[in-house]
Structure formats: structure tokens, C-alpha cells
Design an enzyme around this catalytic site. Structure first.
Site, PDB file in Angstrom:
ATOM      1  N   GLU A   4      57.166  30.984  42.187  1.00  0.00           N
ATOM      2  CA  GLU A   4      57.544  30.744  43.587  1.00  0.00           C
ATOM      3  C   GLU A   4      57.108  29.371  44.073  1.00  0.00           C
ATOM      4  O   GLU A   4      57.702  28.818  44.988  1.00  0.00           O
ATOM      5  CB  GLU A   4      56.932  31.824  44.498  1.00  0.00           C
ATOM      6  CG  GLU A   4      57.699  33.137  44.464  1.00  0.00           C
ATOM      7  CD  GLU A   4      57.330  34.095  45.592  1.00  0.00           C
ATOM      8  OE1 GLU A   4      56.274  33.904  46.240  1.00  0.00           O
ATOM      9  OE2 GLU A   4      58.079  35.051  45.815  1.00  0.00           O
ATOM     10  N   HIS A  52      52.877  41.950  18.399  1.00  0.00           N
ATOM     11  CA  HIS A  52      53.818  42.854  17.725  1.00  0.00           C
ATOM     12  C   HIS A  52      55.156  42.918  18.455  1.00  0.00           C
ATOM     13  O   HIS A  52      55.970  43.786  18.176  1.00  0.00           O
ATOM     14  CB  HIS A  52      53.194  44.245  17.609  1.00  0.00           C
ATOM     15  CG  HIS A  52      51.947  44.231  16.772  1.00  0.00           C
ATOM     16  ND1 HIS A  52      51.915  44.665  15.469  1.00  0.00           N
ATOM     17  CD2 HIS A  52      50.696  43.774  17.036  1.00  0.00           C
ATOM     18  CE1 HIS A  52      50.690  44.504  14.984  1.00  0.00           C
ATOM     19  NE2 HIS A  52      49.938  43.969  15.913  1.00  0.00           N
ATOM     20  N   LYS A 105      67.457  38.328  50.805  1.00  0.00           N
ATOM     21  CA  LYS A 105      67.068  39.139  51.972  1.00  0.00           C
ATOM     22  C   LYS A 105      68.180  39.106  53.021  1.00  0.00           C
ATOM     23  O   LYS A 105      68.486  40.124  53.635  1.00  0.00           O
ATOM     24  CB  LYS A 105      65.773  38.588  52.590  1.00  0.00           C
ATOM     25  CG  LYS A 105      64.543  38.812  51.753  1.00  0.00           C
ATOM     26  CD  LYS A 105      63.309  38.407  52.541  1.00  0.00           C
ATOM     27  CE  LYS A 105      62.097  38.326  51.651  1.00  0.00           C
ATOM     28  NZ  LYS A 105      60.987  37.615  52.274  1.00  0.00           N
TER      29      LYS A 105
HETATM   30  O1  PA5 Z   1      54.018  34.139  48.406  1.00  0.00           O
HETATM   31  C1  PA5 Z   1      54.603  34.667  49.333  1.00  0.00           C
HETATM   32  O2  PA5 Z   1      54.464  34.265  50.510  1.00  0.00           O
HETATM   33  C2  PA5 Z   1      55.517  35.863  49.143  1.00  0.00           C
HETATM   34  O3  PA5 Z   1      55.671  36.192  47.811  1.00  0.00           O
HETATM   35  C3  PA5 Z   1      54.968  37.060  49.909  1.00  0.00           C
HETATM   36  O4  PA5 Z   1      53.677  37.354  49.462  1.00  0.00           O
HETATM   37  C4  PA5 Z   1      55.833  38.311  49.772  1.00  0.00           C
HETATM   38  O5  PA5 Z   1      57.173  38.011  50.038  1.00  0.00           O
HETATM   39  C5  PA5 Z   1      55.359  39.383  50.752  1.00  0.00           C
HETATM   40  O6  PA5 Z   1      55.422  38.899  52.060  1.00  0.00           O
HETATM   41  P1  PA5 Z   1      54.663  39.571  53.266  1.00  0.00           P
HETATM   42  O7  PA5 Z   1      53.200  39.539  52.998  1.00  0.00           O
HETATM   43  O8  PA5 Z   1      55.035  38.745  54.451  1.00  0.00           O
HETATM   44  O9  PA5 Z   1      55.151  40.986  53.375  1.00  0.00           O
END
Ligand code: PA5
Length: 474
Positions: A323, A348, A465
Site C-alpha cells: 500500500e 516444500h 470501494k
Molecule cells: O493503511 C491503511 O490506512 C488502510 O489499509 C486501513 O488500515 C484499512 O483500510 C482499514 O481502515 P480503517 O481503520 O479506517 O477501517
């Protein structure tokens, strides 16, 4: 100070000419400075230029700040003290904890739980666990898994006055609007309110929301009047939030030493700031990873964990790297692809490809040097029963076998010029895991700055989303 984590890119170094390491140094120092300037900018409350937004560098100094505050305000209201008090209360009140969250609101805690709690934790008697069993939900939209957990709670928990029958919820969402978490929260909250009574004190005390300063979950928590609600501070992104209440609160409920965790992380930040190139785990890790990707096409980054307990650290790192760095730049794309390997299991399955497949991988081993429990000897049997010929291993233990596997594998890769590096933890404890997670978070943001991309934010995740919202809400 406990013996520190070591990073050694020995086998990767063989492939990279000394000149390339040296030429990279000024750029790497520049990236480190930029990361530290980001921190200073946030601390000064300065206006963040558009090109730098979002800027979520708050995780860097957080561990030291939390520890300092707790020291300075011994008897008052430091966040760490509040977390410790509330987590101890919940630990004593319930025998099952349902943790709701996804992505950064779940992966970090899972890494801490699997790394630091005993294997088979949920199966142990309460006296050996000391705290509640742990279940995850809201990290998927799997009907059968959610229903099975609800049914498990309904069948095992029938007498709310007894500790063994009490369960609670920790719901974590920074934005407060993530569908998976929100839907799971409705489901489990309804079940919890039915069990304890909708207006009962327990239906409020046994729900702990951890969320941002604003958002739907924050508003709901305030309306409900949940007595303990913890913040995810602005300036710390989800995947960088393991040392906020997101990771600390549930970790403390499970009995993990969160001060040692924070100390390990704070010490890693200090090393990052002060140790020279060549003995700085963060800068050296970025250097080896970057040079091998740039000059040798190693755009797959394998985190090769040795032993079962670090798999979730690998999964957490998958999210962190993917990310943070998997983003467009100019007309191209950057960011290595992360893969988690658990050895010896995956020797393996993936071992063949790592040995003879495409030359597109850097394998970074994560090695724990000493087991937490007493070494198991290989059992000896009468000669008549020695058909498996393991009596040749007389005097050897499980850690000896593991060590041979690590050495043998690294040698096999080195023999055919496959790059590897080692991260070595003296032992698997809270301090060492604090160091490791902070090292990988720092390395990720330094690499982002080195590549000229913003490691914070994940704009690409919004697309699915949006589509999902259109499909569901019309
Ligand atoms: O790194 C990030 O910001 C995302 O991966 C969030 O952790 C994930 O989308 C969950 O979001 P939230 O904590 O707002 O529910």
C-alpha cells in the site's frame, strides 16, 4: 538495553559493487533527512504542502513520546497509563475477545499476537492464558466464518455472570467508515446487547471502540457513551498504527508487554536517526533492497520467516509495502511486490522457484536466534527401530535442525548468486518485535522518499470501494 536486532545483507552485498553502495549513500542520507524533516514539520504544526499530502509521519516519534509521557505523568492521565488500566480491566472481565477491524486496524495486532502469545493460546486453560481468547472478525465478508463465530459465542457463553462465559468487543477503524468493520460491528454488537441486555452497564463496558478523532464510529461511540474509547491520532496512517491504541490496547489485554514493545520501537528510531550507513538497519535494508531492484531486477521482495510465529509479521509487511510503495510515478510504476514465506514449510512449496526460477527476488530472512522454550531433542530409538536412520542425529535438537536448514538454504542460494539478507532477532520477545516492526515501517517511508513517491495514503484502494458502494446503495 537488550541485545539489539541485526541486519546483515552479506549475500546481497556480494552481488552489488562497492561503488554502487557508496554512490547511493548521499541519496539515502537525503531520504532519511526528508523523513526527519517530515516529522519536524508535523511537530511544528506547519502547513503541509500539497505535494506532501497526506503526511502520516507521526508513527516515527510516537513510541518514545508515549513512554516519556507515561514517565512524566506517573499518577495521572498519560495515554499509555489509560491503555494499561482499561486493558487490565477488560482482561479481568472477559474470557473471549472479538476483535473487529481490517487492514492496518487488524494486521499489526495479529502480528503481535502470533509472535508473542504462546502457540495454541486459545486452547490453553484460562490460568495458563491469563487473558481472554482472541477471535477476529470484520477482516472479511465471509458469511460462514461470521455466522460460525456468532454460533460459537452463543453456544459457549450462556451465563453472563461467570467469567468463563463473558465476551467483549474491541472495534477498530481509523476512518470509522469501513464497511467490513461497520457491518461486523452491527452484527456482534446486537448479539452482545441481546446477551447482556441492551441497556445494561456490561453492554457498554465490554465494547471498546478505537477510532479516529472524528467519523461515524466516533459519533456512534459518543452517542452510546462507551466508557473507554481510544483514539487513532491524526497523522498516523492505518498500516503505521501498530504502536497506537490500535495495537497496544488489545495487545495489553492479551498480556503482551507493551512498554517493552514501545522501547524496542523507540530504540530503533534512535538508531535510524544516529547510526552511520553500514551499521544502520533501516538505511542498509533500503540500500540492499533498492540496489537489487534497480540494478538486478529483484522486484519481488520475499520476507522469509523461519518458524511459525512470524507469518503474521510477513502478512503485515505485505500490506505495509504494497500500500505504501505500489504506486504510479511519472509514466511508470514503482514498488516491489511483497511475498511472505514461512520456512521450512515453504521450502516444500516455493523453494524450487526461489532456487531455479526467475531472477527477480531478494530474499530477506527473518531469523530468531534462540527459541523461547527449552530445545526439543531428537528422540533416539533402539537400532532395530531405526529404519528412518535418525539415530545419526544423536545429541541434536530442533533448533539444530532449523539452523542447518537456514544455513543449507542460504548456501544453496549463494552458490547460484541468488541474493539474500538476514534480519536476526536474538529472541522473539516484545522488545525485538518492537524493533522489527519499527525498522520495516521506517524503511518503507525512507524508500518512498528515495523513489520520489509519497509512501503515505492509498488512493488506489478507493476505486473498488466506490464501485461497491454503487452496487450496494445504487
Ligand atoms: O493503511 C491503511 O490506512 C488502510 O489499509 C486501513 O488500515 C484499512 O483500510 C482499514 O481502515 P480503517 O481503520 O479506517 O477501517
Amino acid at each position: 538495553m537488550p541485545e539489539p536486532l541485526r541486519y546483515d545483507p552479506y549475500a546481497a552485498r556480494v552481488l552489488i559493487p562497492e561503488l554502487a553502495w557508496q554512490e547511493l549513500e548521499p541519496k539515502l542520507q537525503g531520504a532519511r533527512q526528508e523523513v526527519l524533516d517530515d516529522v519536524a514539520m508535523m511537530q511544528a504544526g506547519a502547513l503541509v504542502p500539497a505535494a506532501k499530502q497526506p503526511l502520516d509521519a507521526g508513527f516515527i516519534e510516537l513510541p518514545a513520546v508515549l513512554l516519556r509521557e507515561a514517565e512524566a505523568r506517573r499518577n495521572s492521565k498519560s495515554l499509555l497509563k489509560q491503555i494499561e488500566r482499561a486493558s487490565l480491566r477488560l482482561r479481568r472481565q472477559i474470557d473471549r475477545l472479538v476483535l473487529l477491524g481490517i487492514g492496518g486496524s487488524y494486521m499489526g495486532l495479529r502480528a503481535l499476537f502470533e509472535g508473542l502469545c504462546p502457540p495454541f493460546y486459545n486452547e490453553l486453560p484460562r490460568a495458563n492464558r491469563g487473558g481472554p481468547r482472541l477471535y477476529y472478525e470484520g477482516e472479511n465478508l465471509d458469511n460462514d466464518a461470521a455466522r460460525s463465530l456468532l454460533e460459537l459465542l452463543q453456544s459457549e457463553c450462556t451465563k453472563p455472570t461467570r467469567l468463563a462465559h463473558r465476551w467483549g468487543i474491541v472495534v477498530i477503524s481509523k476512518s470509522g467508515g469501513t464497511l467490513e468493520t461497520a457491518a461486523a460491528f452491527r452484527l456482534f454488537r446486537e448479539a452482545l446487547e441481546r446477551y447482556y441486555g441492551a441497556d445494561s452497564p456490561r453492554s457498554r463496558e465490554l465494547v471498546i471502540p478505537i477510532t479516529g478523532e472524528s467519523g461515524k464510529l466516533r459519533t456512534f461511540a459518543e452517542r452510546k457513551g462507551y466508557p473507554a474509547t481510544f483514539p487513532v491520532p491524526d497523522g498516523i496512517g492505518g498500516r503505521f498504527s501498530v504502536f497506537t491504541a490500535v495495537g497496544l490496547f488489545p495487545a495489553a489485554v492479551l498480556g503482551i508487554d507493551i512498554r517493552a514493545l514501545l522501547q524496542g520501537a523507540a530504540d530503533m528510531t534512535e538508531r535510524f536517526k544516529t547510526a552511520p550507513y553500514g551499521s544502520n538497519p533501516v538505511l542498509d535494508y533500503v540500500a540492499a533492497s533498492h540496489l537489487l531492484e534497480r540494478d538486478y531486477g529483484a522486484n519481488i521482495r520475499v520476507l522469509s520467516t523461519w518458524g511459525k510465529r512470524l507469518e503474521a509479521v510477513g502478512l503485515w509487511y505485505d500490506q505495509l509495502l504494497a500500500e505504501s510503495l505500489g504506486k504510479p510515478k511519472d509514466d511508470g510504476f514503482v514498488g516491489a511486490t511483497p511475498i511472505t514465506v514461512v520456512n521450512t514449510r515453504d521450502l516444500h512449496s516455493r523453494g524450487q522457484q526461489h532456487q531455479e526460477g526467475r531472477r527477480d527476488k531478494l530474499i530477506t530472512n527473518v531469523i530468531v536466534e534462540a527459541p523461547s522454550l527449552e530445545p526439543l531433542p531428537v528422540p533416539m530409538v533402539p537400532d532395530a527401530d531405526d529404519q528412518d536412520q535418525l539415530n545419526r542425529l544423536r545429541g541434536k535438537t530442533w533448533p539444530d535442525l532449523m539452523s542447518a536448514a537456514i544455513q543449507g538454504t542460504n548456501q544453496a542460494y549463494a552458490d547460484v548468486q541468488r541474493p539474500t539478507a538476514d534480519i536476526r532477532l536474538p529472541r522473539l520477545d516484545a522488545y525485538a518485535l518492537g524493533e522489527l516492526l519499527q525498522m520495516l515501517m521506517l524503511a518503507t517511508v525512507v524508500e518512498g522518499r528515495l523513489l520520489g513517491i509519497n509512501p503515505y495514503g492509498q488512493p488506489g484502494v478507493e476505486d473498488y470501494k466506490r464501485n461497491m458502494g454503487r452496487i450496494l446503495y445504487g
